[in-house]
Design a protein around this motif. Sequence first.
Motif, short mmCIF file in Angstrom:
data_model
loop_
_atom_site.label_atom_id
_atom_site.label_comp_id
_atom_site.label_asym_id
_atom_site.label_seq_id
_atom_site.Cartn_x
_atom_site.Cartn_y
_atom_site.Cartn_z
N TYR A 86 0.81 -1.22 0.00
CA TYR A 86 0.00 0.00 0.00
C TYR A 86 0.84 1.27 0.00
CZ TYR A 86 -4.15 -2.79 0.81
OH TYR A 86 -5.18 -3.69 0.67
N GLY A 87 2.14 1.14 0.24
CA GLY A 87 2.98 2.32 0.35
C GLY A 87 3.01 2.86 1.77
N TYR A 88 2.29 2.20 2.65
CA TYR A 88 2.32 2.48 4.09
C TYR A 88 2.05 1.15 4.77
CZ TYR A 88 -2.78 2.16 4.06
OH TYR A 88 -4.07 1.71 3.92
N TYR A 89 2.28 1.09 6.06
CA TYR A 89 1.99 -0.14 6.79
C TYR A 89 1.18 0.22 8.01
CZ TYR A 89 2.30 -4.34 9.51
OH TYR A 89 1.94 -5.46 10.24
N GLU A 90 0.13 -0.58 8.24
CA GLU A 90 -0.69 -0.38 9.43
C GLU A 90 -1.23 -1.73 9.88
OE1 GLU A 90 -4.63 2.10 10.93
OE2 GLU A 90 -3.90 2.38 8.89
N ASP A 91 -1.12 -1.97 11.17
CA ASP A 91 -1.77 -3.13 11.78
C ASP A 91 -2.42 -2.66 13.09
OD1 ASP A 91 0.25 -3.09 13.77
OD2 ASP A 91 1.40 -4.67 12.81
N GLU A 92 -2.76 -3.58 13.95
CA GLU A 92 -3.47 -3.19 15.17
C GLU A 92 -2.61 -2.38 16.14
OE1 GLU A 92 -2.72 -7.70 15.65
OE2 GLU A 92 -2.66 -6.20 14.09
N ASP A 98 4.59 6.24 4.27
CA ASP A 98 5.66 6.26 3.26
C ASP A 98 6.64 5.11 3.45
OD1 ASP A 98 4.58 8.61 2.11
OD2 ASP A 98 5.57 9.80 3.67
N THR A 99 6.12 3.89 3.47
CA THR A 99 6.94 2.72 3.69
C THR A 99 7.51 2.23 2.36
OG1 THR A 99 5.40 2.11 5.45
CG2 THR A 99 6.98 0.44 4.78
N PRO A 100 8.84 2.14 2.22
CA PRO A 100 9.42 1.58 1.00
C PRO A 100 8.97 0.12 0.82
CG PRO A 100 11.11 2.63 2.35
CD PRO A 100 9.85 2.56 3.17
N PRO A 101 8.84 -0.36 -0.42
CA PRO A 101 8.34 -1.72 -0.67
C PRO A 101 9.08 -2.81 0.10
CG PRO A 101 8.42 -0.50 -2.72
CD PRO A 101 9.07 0.37 -1.68
N ASP A 102 10.42 -2.76 0.14
CA ASP A 102 11.16 -3.80 0.85
C ASP A 102 10.82 -3.82 2.35
OD1 ASP A 102 12.35 -4.57 -1.50
OD2 ASP A 102 14.28 -3.62 -1.07
N GLN A 103 10.70 -2.64 2.95
CA GLN A 103 10.36 -2.57 4.37
C GLN A 103 8.93 -3.04 4.60
OE1 GLN A 103 10.33 1.37 6.11
NE2 GLN A 103 10.12 0.57 8.20
N GLU A 104 8.01 -2.64 3.72
CA GLU A 104 6.62 -3.07 3.87
C GLU A 104 6.51 -4.59 3.75
OE1 GLU A 104 2.14 -2.08 2.19
OE2 GLU A 104 3.86 -1.02 1.31
#
Length: 176
Positions: A86-92, A98-104
């Motif tokens: 998604y280009g960002y990361y979110e969980d609970e 602005d999360t780079p693909p490798d980090q996401e």
Amino acid sequence: LNTRMVNFIHQHGLVDRPLPQLPKLVWIGTEQNIAGLADLLEGYVGLIDLWAPWCPPCRKSFPFLRDLQQRHGETGLRVVGLTRLYGYYEDEETRIDDTPPDQELELIEAFAASHQLTWPVGVAAADGTLFATLGVAGLPNFILVDRQGVVRATFRGETAPVKRQIEELAIKLLQH
């Protein structure tokens, strides 16, 4: 028509047809050297779970999927998870913009491990092609595929009636 309605109509057009060709996926979890989803499901009744880490109902469905795989895996049911970047990361617990693909991808892999996703998980690019190809209008979304690779049903949500319908149809498909 709005995008959700177009996707809903498209998804229902998948039923009784072979699973469409999907965009390239990066596989994480239990099986990383997978040529493609069709190869992974060949000869199995496949339950494809389309989810996202930010989706509470998706997370709520994981124990059901784990239980279903444990009870019916030996008779030929294979659960496969599909998600996308998604280009960002979110969980609970976390939100990272602005999360780079490798980090996401690393975060999704850690999420899958911490939530005990014991099935293969394919991750698609952030362009939305995966969900558009499969007509996903909401999450969680499930696609049930027979042993010949033909889509037999689609489901949305994680309610008790949806879970019951998934299991009943999966059992019928396993008997053929």
